[in-house]
Design a protein around this motif. Structure first.
Motif, PDB file in Angstrom:
ATOM      1  N   GLU A 167       0.866  -1.009   0.118  1.00  0.00           N
ATOM      2  CA  GLU A 167       0.103   0.030   0.112  1.00  0.00           C
ATOM      3  C   GLU A 167       0.962   1.227   0.040  1.00  0.00           C
ATOM      4  N   ASN A 168       2.144   1.156   0.442  1.00  0.00           N
ATOM      5  CA  ASN A 168       2.958   2.431   0.803  1.00  0.00           C
ATOM      6  C   ASN A 168       4.136   2.570  -0.118  1.00  0.00           C
ATOM      7  N   PHE A 169       4.533   1.623  -0.889  1.00  0.00           N
ATOM      8  CA  PHE A 169       5.553   1.879  -1.503  1.00  0.00           C
ATOM      9  C   PHE A 169       5.425   3.049  -2.727  1.00  0.00           C
ATOM     10  N   THR A 170       6.473   3.798  -2.908  1.00  0.00           N
ATOM     11  CA  THR A 170       6.228   5.095  -4.172  1.00  0.00           C
ATOM     12  C   THR A 170       6.910   4.240  -5.315  1.00  0.00           C
ATOM     13  N   GLU A 171       7.962   3.944  -5.357  1.00  0.00           N
ATOM     14  CA  GLU A 171       8.639   3.346  -6.448  1.00  0.00           C
ATOM     15  C   GLU A 171       9.401   1.897  -6.363  1.00  0.00           C
ATOM     16  N   ALA A 172       9.545   1.285  -7.404  1.00  0.00           N
ATOM     17  CA  ALA A 172      10.195  -0.221  -7.343  1.00  0.00           C
ATOM     18  C   ALA A 172      11.389  -0.156  -8.228  1.00  0.00           C
ATOM     19  N   THR A 173      12.311  -1.044  -7.868  1.00  0.00           N
ATOM     20  CA  THR A 173      13.490  -1.463  -8.759  1.00  0.00           C
ATOM     21  C   THR A 173      13.134  -2.836  -9.404  1.00  0.00           C
ATOM     22  N   VAL A 174      13.133  -2.653 -10.760  1.00  0.00           N
ATOM     23  CA  VAL A 174      12.938  -3.699 -11.509  1.00  0.00           C
ATOM     24  C   VAL A 174      14.395  -4.193 -12.212  1.00  0.00           C
ATOM     25  N   ILE A 175      14.598  -5.586 -12.074  1.00  0.00           N
ATOM     26  CA  ILE A 175      15.722  -6.057 -12.584  1.00  0.00           C
ATOM     27  C   ILE A 175      15.283  -7.243 -13.673  1.00  0.00           C
ATOM     28  N   THR A 176      15.851  -6.873 -14.817  1.00  0.00           N
ATOM     29  CA  THR A 176      15.492  -7.908 -15.832  1.00  0.00           C
ATOM     30  C   THR A 176      16.564  -8.530 -16.626  1.00  0.00           C
ATOM     31  N   VAL A 177      16.529  -9.976 -16.469  1.00  0.00           N
ATOM     32  CA  VAL A 177      17.716 -10.892 -17.256  1.00  0.00           C
ATOM     33  C   VAL A 177      17.013 -11.113 -18.401  1.00  0.00           C
ATOM     34  N   PRO A 178      17.521 -10.563 -19.667  1.00  0.00           N
ATOM     35  CA  PRO A 178      17.039 -10.922 -20.991  1.00  0.00           C
ATOM     36  C   PRO A 178      16.859 -12.400 -21.245  1.00  0.00           C
ATOM     37  N   ALA A 179      15.770 -12.495 -22.094  1.00  0.00           N
ATOM     38  CA  ALA A 179      15.805 -14.124 -22.691  1.00  0.00           C
ATOM     39  C   ALA A 179      17.051 -14.542 -23.076  1.00  0.00           C
ATOM     40  N   SER A 189       9.332   2.055   7.062  1.00  0.00           N
ATOM     41  CA  SER A 189       9.459   2.396   5.447  1.00  0.00           C
ATOM     42  C   SER A 189       9.017   1.208   4.769  1.00  0.00           C
ATOM     43  N   ALA A 190       8.759   1.433   3.211  1.00  0.00           N
ATOM     44  CA  ALA A 190       8.236   0.199   2.281  1.00  0.00           C
ATOM     45  C   ALA A 190       9.043   0.155   1.101  1.00  0.00           C
ATOM     46  N   GLN A 191       9.235  -1.066   0.706  1.00  0.00           N
ATOM     47  CA  GLN A 191      10.246  -1.390  -0.400  1.00  0.00           C
ATOM     48  C   GLN A 191       9.696  -2.302  -1.400  1.00  0.00           C
ATOM     49  N   HIS A 192       9.773  -2.100  -2.661  1.00  0.00           N
ATOM     50  CA  HIS A 192       9.383  -3.174  -3.754  1.00  0.00           C
ATOM     51  C   HIS A 192      10.695  -3.368  -4.718  1.00  0.00           C
ATOM     52  N   ILE A 193      10.657  -4.631  -4.888  1.00  0.00           N
ATOM     53  CA  ILE A 193      11.724  -5.170  -5.951  1.00  0.00           C
ATOM     54  C   ILE A 193      11.070  -6.145  -6.733  1.00  0.00           C
ATOM     55  N   VAL A 194      11.389  -6.055  -7.943  1.00  0.00           N
ATOM     56  CA  VAL A 194      10.775  -7.260  -8.944  1.00  0.00           C
ATOM     57  C   VAL A 194      12.123  -7.441  -9.754  1.00  0.00           C
ATOM     58  N   ILE A 195      12.236  -9.119  -9.664  1.00  0.00           N
ATOM     59  CA  ILE A 195      13.283  -9.666 -10.384  1.00  0.00           C
ATOM     60  C   ILE A 195      12.978 -10.534 -11.437  1.00  0.00           C
ATOM     61  N   GLU A 196      13.010 -10.386 -12.646  1.00  0.00           N
ATOM     62  CA  GLU A 196      12.612 -11.320 -13.773  1.00  0.00           C
ATOM     63  C   GLU A 196      13.787 -11.715 -14.607  1.00  0.00           C
ATOM     64  N   ALA A 197      13.867 -13.398 -14.485  1.00  0.00           N
ATOM     65  CA  ALA A 197      14.661 -13.862 -15.415  1.00  0.00           C
ATOM     66  C   ALA A 197      13.835 -14.557 -16.446  1.00  0.00           C
ATOM     67  N   LYS A 198      13.970 -13.702 -17.643  1.00  0.00           N
ATOM     68  CA  LYS A 198      13.040 -14.434 -18.834  1.00  0.00           C
ATOM     69  C   LYS A 198      13.598 -15.552 -19.264  1.00  0.00           C
ATOM     70  N   LYS A 199      12.990 -16.087 -20.249  1.00  0.00           N
ATOM     71  CA  LYS A 199      13.121 -17.791 -20.608  1.00  0.00           C
ATOM     72  C   LYS A 199      14.688 -18.219 -21.087  1.00  0.00           C
ATOM     73  N   PHE A 200      14.887 -19.330 -20.539  1.00  0.00           N
ATOM     74  CA  PHE A 200      16.118 -19.630 -20.921  1.00  0.00           C
ATOM     75  C   PHE A 200      17.737 -18.857 -20.435  1.00  0.00           C
ATOM     76  N   SER A 201      17.336 -17.963 -19.587  1.00  0.00           N
ATOM     77  CA  SER A 201      18.493 -17.010 -19.136  1.00  0.00           C
ATOM     78  C   SER A 201      19.004 -17.772 -17.670  1.00  0.00           C
ATOM     79  N   LYS A 202      20.230 -17.434 -17.394  1.00  0.00           N
ATOM     80  CA  LYS A 202      20.753 -17.980 -16.177  1.00  0.00           C
ATOM     81  C   LYS A 202      21.479 -16.621 -15.542  1.00  0.00           C
ATOM     82  N   ALA A 203      21.110 -16.391 -14.254  1.00  0.00           N
ATOM     83  CA  ALA A 203      21.739 -15.521 -13.480  1.00  0.00           C
ATOM     84  C   ALA A 203      21.597 -15.738 -11.576  1.00  0.00           C
TER      85      ALA A 203
END
Lengths: 428, 265
Positions: A144-156, A176-190
């Protein structure tokens, strides 16, 4: 609801219901709570009322029935009597469950190899909510309270060999509030390292998407200062044949409460949830994890190991593994081990395994909490090693089992050194 | 030249049924360069003697002495005994998860010698000793005894014997559970260590088989917590033919009971 019926409902025993309602041709009983509407909360057309008004079923009976919502108002104020809060000292949450989380969020500094996409987005970004939905009031409060998020994307198909370092530095004791999104797209490795340092009072939601055939490791390292309070919901959603390794390392902070979860959306995926925690006098380190086997032929393996020393050092481990009716061919094992080094420390350990189908490869759970093994000590001392050094070797060895699985040499060295510091603090 | 002297040793353990006396007055003197074999039926107290010398907390010494060149061994802690030059090759070596063999061997060697071994020589010594005992090189990366087979565990005990160079080695049924090839390899290791001339050996065994490879100077027969007969290597040959039965017949009621219990076990 009495304890007995709770327990029966939890294991899906037919005797919880009148007669033999719930039996199938396989002879396995299915909790009627889950039989009709059983779908993963985030998998496709969810049958659970997911965004408003909470889930179906009876709260606190099956893990599947737990309320999930993006709205803080859907969660009642906490009393400490709730099953998932009963071990947590609410007074020490510093308002994470009651206040608007308007303090400055911990600073996020991402160091990523070329090719990895790092963005700061506002809360309306379409990726927010793609992997997670709050499962408790503190998580919903952050949502409810976070204002911005960090998004980390590992490309396909990207094969990122160097780890992606996410340095998260606390900015003080305002909630405080925090939001992070991590996305490993298909067949990636990280490999992604969430490195928590400094002083913070923060509720954090980390959404993790592991695409089809991707191989992602996320390490969440808590080396906070002693006055920090950290609640972190780290929810992963796995695609077909995805591999996900999640490692929690909690060493510093006054109160740290980690709630990692893994959900399968297609067959062939594997998760490994590992954890290491070392609680000193007065620290409360809690970990509650959930593996939701909602599709067939997936694997999960859970191992958390903890050491405790000093007065009122308290650790909590609750492992929920749910094998739903449709998750045939599941193979799962969860274990928790605690080593209590001094008097006055307390380790709570609760492995929960719910099985709704008998057509599985394997399912097991184990928990053990103990002191030093005298035979280990004797063997090492009979080779001339002093008791002090022998104890240190044994504790180091005990925790090394997790460290050895991290497979990031720089981090392994750093954690070994951190464990040494913990041990040196009380001469164990 | 060193002397390990055991005099009128009485040892008991605490069981659920109360205190049980296991060693009932054992005397034994071992000097550098000597090999003593202790033989006896199951339950006669052979392993208790070994564990008591090493200082295992389970065993309570209720009477008698153990001295090493006049020093009171019983007053020493387990690690002090090892540093004084006593080495116990265990019957059931325990697994120590998470502690690598490399780390363990170096830590122990450092403790026993009082200083860290020169890294270059040490690595070479370990490699050479492992090769002679036919232990795979990758064992150093594995955790102490973890996942080792019975024979591998025994070979790793002898590896430590060769690397730590004790003044007295106590081998607690090192031969049991070994096939004949492994038995030869292990015996060669003990003989190599012995041939250096600075070690006395106390070889505890149930069978005479190992005595074909390791030649004892003295043989002591243990029955019911006491030495009932002593002699030279010829005594082992006689045991090979006759077994332990005659001791049970000739001894008192207590030892007959012990022999009967052993026969059942």
């Amino acid at each position: 609801m009495t304890d007995i019926t709770t327990e029966k409902a939890r294991i899906g025993a037919p005797s919880a219901q009148p007669f033999i309602n719930g039996f199938t041709e396989e002879g396995e009983s299915l909790s009627p709570i889950n039989s009709a509407e059983s779908k993963a909360p985030l998998a496709g057309a969810s049958a659970k009322s997911h965004s408003h008004g909470g889930g179906v079923g009876i709260p606190d009976s099956s893990r599947a029935g737990r309320l999930t919502s993006y709205n803080l108002a859907d969660f009642k104020p906490l009393t400490g009597m709730e099953e998932d809060w009963r071990f947590t000292p609410l007074k020490r949450l510093r308002g994470l469950h009651t206040d608007a989380l308007t303090g400055t969020a911990p600073e996020v500094l991402v160091t990523a190899p070329l090719g990895v996409l790092v963005e700061t987005v506002d809360r309306n970004d379409k990726r927010i909510g793609s992997a997670a939905i709050p499962e408790d009031r503190v998580s919903a409060n952050a949502w409810e309270n976070f204002t911005e998020a960090t998004v980390i994307t590992v490309p396909a198909e990207a094969q990122v060999t160097d780890e992606i370092s996410v340095l998260i530095t606390g900015q003080g004791t305002e909630a405080s509030a925090q939001h992070i999104v991590i996305e490993a797209k298909k067949f990636s490795k990280a490999v992604v390292v969430l490195d928590h340092q400094g002083t913070a009072v923060v509720s954090q939601n980390v959404e993790i998407l592991v695409g089809d055939g991707a191989d992602l490791t996320v390490i969440s390292l808590q080396e906070w200062h002693d006055d920090s309070v950290h609640a972190s919901s780290q929810q992963a959603k796995l695609g077909r044949d995805a591999k996900f390794k999640h490692i929690v390392v909690s060493l510093g902070g006054d109160l740290v409460r980690m709630t990692p979860s893994a959900r399968f959306t297609a067959t062939g995926a594997e998760v490994e949830l590992l954890g290491l925690y070392f609680a000193d006098a007065g620290q409360h380190l809690e970990q509650r994890l959930f593996v939701d086997h909602s599709v067939a032929n997936c694997k999960s393996n859970v191992l958390y190991k903890g050491a405790l020393q000093g007065k009122n050092a308290h650790t909590v481990w609750v492992g929920d593994v749910l094998i739903r009716k449709e998750a045939e061919g599941t193979d799962t094992y969860e274990a928790n081990r605690n080593l209590v080094l001094t008097d006055g420390a307390r380790a709570d350990s609760v492995p929960n395994l719910e099985i709704e189908t008998g057509l599985i490869e394997g399912a097991g759970h184990a928990s053990a909490t103990g002191r030093f093994d005298d035979e280990h000590l004797f063997y090492l001392m009979a080779r001339g090693i002093s008791e002090e050094v022998a104890r240190r070797l044994v504790v180091r060895g005990f925790l090394n089992e997790i460290i050895q699985k991290i497979k990031v040499p720089a981090l392994e060295e750093r954690l070994t050194a951190a464990v040494e510091r913990e041990l040196a603090a009380t001469n164990n | 030249m060193s002397t390990l002297e055991i005099k009128d040793l009485h040892v008991s353990i605490d069981t659920e049924q109360g205190t049980k006396e296991i060693l009932k007055g054992v005397s034994l003197t071992i000097k550098t360069g000597e090999t003593h074999a202790i033989m006896g039926p199951n339950g006669s107290g052979k392993s208790t003697l070994a564990s008591t010398i090493a200082g295992h907390p389970r065993y309570n010494v209720t009477g008698g002495t153990i001295t090493l060149d006049g020093e009171d061994v019983l007053a020493m802690s387990v690690d002090e005994r090892a540093r004084a030059g006593l080495f116990l090759a265990m019957q059931y070596p325990v697994e120590v998860p998470g502690v690598s063999m490399t780390n363990f061997l170096r830590t122990a060697k450092t403790a026993i010698d009082g200083e860290a071994p020169s890294l270059r020589h040490w690595t070479k010594d370990v490699k050479a000793a492992m090769a002679q005992l036919r232990i795979d090189a990758d064992f150093t990366q594995r955790n102490v005894n973890e996942g080792f087979s019975g024979g591998e565990k025994k070979r790793v005990e002898i590896l430590q014997l060769e690397l730590f160079k004790p003044r007295f080695a106590i081998l607690d049924e090192t031969d049991s559970g070994l096939d004949v090839d492994a038995l030869k390899v292990v015996s060669e290791g003990v003989n190599r260590a012995h041939a250096e001339g600075n070690m006395g050996t106390l070889l505890i065994t149930h069978y005479t088989r190992i005595l074909r490879y390791i030649k004892p100077d003295f043989v002591h027969v243990f029955v019911d917590g006491q030495v009932v007969e002593e002699g030279g290597p010829e005594l082992a040959d006689r045991l090979e033919e006759e077994g332990y039965d005659r001791y049970a017949k000739g001894a008192g009621a207590a030892s007959i009971a012990a022999a009967a219990a052993a026969a059942q076990a």
